[in-house]
Motif scaffolding. Structure first.
Motif, PDB file in Angstrom:
ATOM      1  N   PHE A 142       0.662  -1.229   0.005  1.00 40.05           N
ATOM      2  CA  PHE A 142       0.028  -0.004   0.080  1.00 40.05           C
ATOM      3  C   PHE A 142       0.840   1.228   0.073  1.00 40.05           C
ATOM      4  CE2 PHE A 142      -1.999   3.324   2.536  1.00 40.05           C
ATOM      5  CZ  PHE A 142      -3.168   3.606   1.588  1.00 40.05           C
ATOM      6  N   LEU A 143       1.772   1.429   0.892  1.00 41.11           N
ATOM      7  CA  LEU A 143       2.844   2.416   0.899  1.00 41.11           C
ATOM      8  C   LEU A 143       3.518   2.699  -0.443  1.00 41.11           C
ATOM      9  CD1 LEU A 143       4.012   2.609   4.631  1.00 41.11           C
ATOM     10  CD2 LEU A 143       1.944   3.775   3.822  1.00 41.11           C
ATOM     11  N   SER A 144       3.923   1.593  -0.855  1.00 42.84           N
ATOM     12  CA  SER A 144       4.641   1.660  -2.212  1.00 42.84           C
ATOM     13  C   SER A 144       3.892   2.171  -3.219  1.00 42.84           C
ATOM     14  CB  SER A 144       5.543   0.426  -2.456  1.00 42.84           C
ATOM     15  OG  SER A 144       6.307   0.282  -1.614  1.00 42.84           O
ATOM     16  N   TRP A 145       2.504   1.482  -3.203  1.00 41.37           N
ATOM     17  CA  TRP A 145       1.729   1.786  -4.392  1.00 41.37           C
ATOM     18  C   TRP A 145       1.325   3.307  -4.210  1.00 41.37           C
ATOM     19  CZ3 TRP A 145      -4.183   1.651  -3.617  1.00 41.37           C
ATOM     20  CH2 TRP A 145      -4.696   1.960  -4.659  1.00 41.37           C
ATOM     21  N   ARG A 146       1.029   3.875  -3.362  1.00 43.59           N
ATOM     22  CA  ARG A 146       0.469   5.067  -3.108  1.00 43.59           C
ATOM     23  C   ARG A 146       1.662   6.230  -3.147  1.00 43.59           C
ATOM     24  NH1 ARG A 146      -3.827   6.164  -5.080  1.00 43.59           N
ATOM     25  NH2 ARG A 146      -3.981   7.904  -4.152  1.00 43.59           N
ATOM     26  N   GLY A 147       3.096   5.586  -3.166  1.00 48.41           N
ATOM     27  CA  GLY A 147       4.102   6.546  -2.987  1.00 48.41           C
ATOM     28  C   GLY A 147       4.272   7.424  -1.697  1.00 48.41           C
ATOM     29  N   LEU A 148       3.843   6.760  -0.585  1.00 51.79           N
ATOM     30  CA  LEU A 148       3.763   7.592   0.711  1.00 51.79           C
ATOM     31  C   LEU A 148       5.207   7.613   1.413  1.00 51.79           C
ATOM     32  CD1 LEU A 148       0.268   6.392   1.905  1.00 51.79           C
ATOM     33  CD2 LEU A 148       0.734   8.578   0.719  1.00 51.79           C
ATOM     34  N   PHE A 149       6.150   6.722   0.863  1.00 52.40           N
ATOM     35  CA  PHE A 149       7.118   6.720   1.418  1.00 52.40           C
ATOM     36  C   PHE A 149       7.989   7.852   1.527  1.00 52.40           C
ATOM     37  CE2 PHE A 149       6.871   1.970   1.218  1.00 52.40           C
ATOM     38  CZ  PHE A 149       7.255   1.693   2.736  1.00 52.40           C
ATOM     39  N   ARG A 150       7.536   8.888   0.669  1.00 50.01           N
ATOM     40  CA  ARG A 150       8.215  10.045   0.408  1.00 50.01           C
ATOM     41  C   ARG A 150       8.157  10.900   1.649  1.00 50.01           C
ATOM     42  NH1 ARG A 150       3.581  10.382  -2.862  1.00 50.01           N
ATOM     43  NH2 ARG A 150       2.593  12.030  -2.797  1.00 50.01           N
TER      44      ARG A 150
END
Length: 348
Positions: A65-73
């Motif tokens: 989920f975090l990778s798909w939504r690009g939230l690690f940034r």
């Protein structure tokens, strides 16, 4: 401290629906797995046997989920061996540990023999409702009248349900589970109030991502350590959950439970991170799960796999619906007046 989100920002209600939609099948499947009543299962599983696969599935779901939504940034980054990697701060790490305890105790709560889904849910949810205004007061956050009314209705729902013939069988393990859950929620709400309920969406999403990065990995690590130790009935069951759950026919149901658990974690966190006071956000969060629990119990009863839902629990659920209506009223009236929502945040 002022609210970071206006009363007519409706995004929280979408998160509440997502939480409800995940929690309904999550609680029902967990109860069925603990009773061995899912087609294909050869026997019932204890909560400790379920935890390994469900938490590993949650971990995978979180990373996807975090990778798909690009939230690690949004996370804090450190340079390690020449590479920039996302890392938690000290406070988000501690909040993530508290969330890890919440994840484990929630799954265990629905596996105790002789205790209904709704009873455990109301003990746990009711306790957090009581905590909410105290955390607000400690954090210097204003509590609006609608939030006090909804809080009262939610607590009345708890009293009606417990006073109407609900089952009170609580083992020491079940009581310890509730106590650990409530203590962890107190820590989590305090950190959220201080660090994440902000006008700056980056603060909110940084906290969300870093907490998610810590919570499920910590649970998996603790379960691995417990399985390696493997002494005592509980830890032996934990080890069996790692090595032999496939023999019970429960592997795929456990994976589904874990993914649904991660869904509740994502939507539940987004509800609590809303900028309004905890006495508003917590009843929205708790009401969604209580309604899901009542519906799960009713579904199991309709399928002939559980006891009929008592009238007291239905009355309690109706009071929770009333609390939701009270909380939603400022949102609806503001939008009818043509109010403009807060600046849009990047949706996770």
């Amino acid at each position: 401290m002022t609210d970071a989100r206006p009363a007519h920002d409706a995004r929280i209600w979408l998160y509440a629906f997502g939480y409800f939609a995940c929690y309904w099948p999550y609680s029902a499947l967990t109860k069925l797995a603990s009773q061995g009543q899912i087609p294909g299962m050869t026997r019932a599983l204890s909560g400790f046997e379920l935890l390994p696969v469900t938490t590993i599935a949650s971990l995978v779901g979180m990373l996807v989920f975090l990778s798909w939504r690009g939230l690690f940034r949004y996370a804090t980054h450190r340079i390690v061996l020449g590479r920039s990697i996302p890392v938690p701060t000290r406070w988000t790490f501690l909040s993530g540990v508290a969330t890890a305890v919440i994840i484990a105790t929630t799954t265990l709560a629905y596996t105790f023999d002789g205790v209904s889904i709704v009873l455990m849910m109301l003990f746990m949810r009711g306790g957090v409702l009581v905590l909410a205004p105290f955390v607000d007061a400690w954090s210097g956050r204003r509590v609006r009248v609608a939030s006090w009314i909804a809080l009262g209705l939610s607590l009345a729902s708890l009293a009606v349900t417990l006073g109407g013939g609900a089952r009170y069988e609580m083992t020491m393990l079940a009581a310890a589970d509730v106590a650990a859950y409530l203590a962890s929620y107190f820590v989590r709400l305090r950190f959220m109030s201080h660090l994440a309920k902000s006008d700056d969406p980056h603060d909110t999403y940084r906290y969300f991502v870093e907490e998610q990065m810590v919570a499920t990995p910590v649970v998996v690590l603790l379960l691995v350590v417990g399985a390696v130790i493997g002494k005592g009935a509980a830890l032996e069951e934990l080890r069996a959950g790692f090595v032999s759950i496939g023999d019970t026919g429960a592997l795929f149901p456990a994976i589904a439970i874990g993914l649904l658990s991660q869904g509740t974690g994502v939507f539940g966190a987004l509800i609590l991170l809303d900028g309004r006071e905890n006495a508003f956000c917590v009843p929205v969060n708790r009401a969604s799960s209580v309604l899901a629990g009542v519906l799960a119990s009713a579904t199991l009863a309709w399928l002939g796999l559980g006891r009929p839902t008592p009238v007291s629990e239905m009355v309690g659920a109706a009071m929770v619906l009333a609390a939701i209506a009270v909380l939603a009223w400022p949102t609806l009236t503001a939008r009818r007046r043509g109010g403009v929502t807060a600046a849009a945040r990047p949706a996770p």
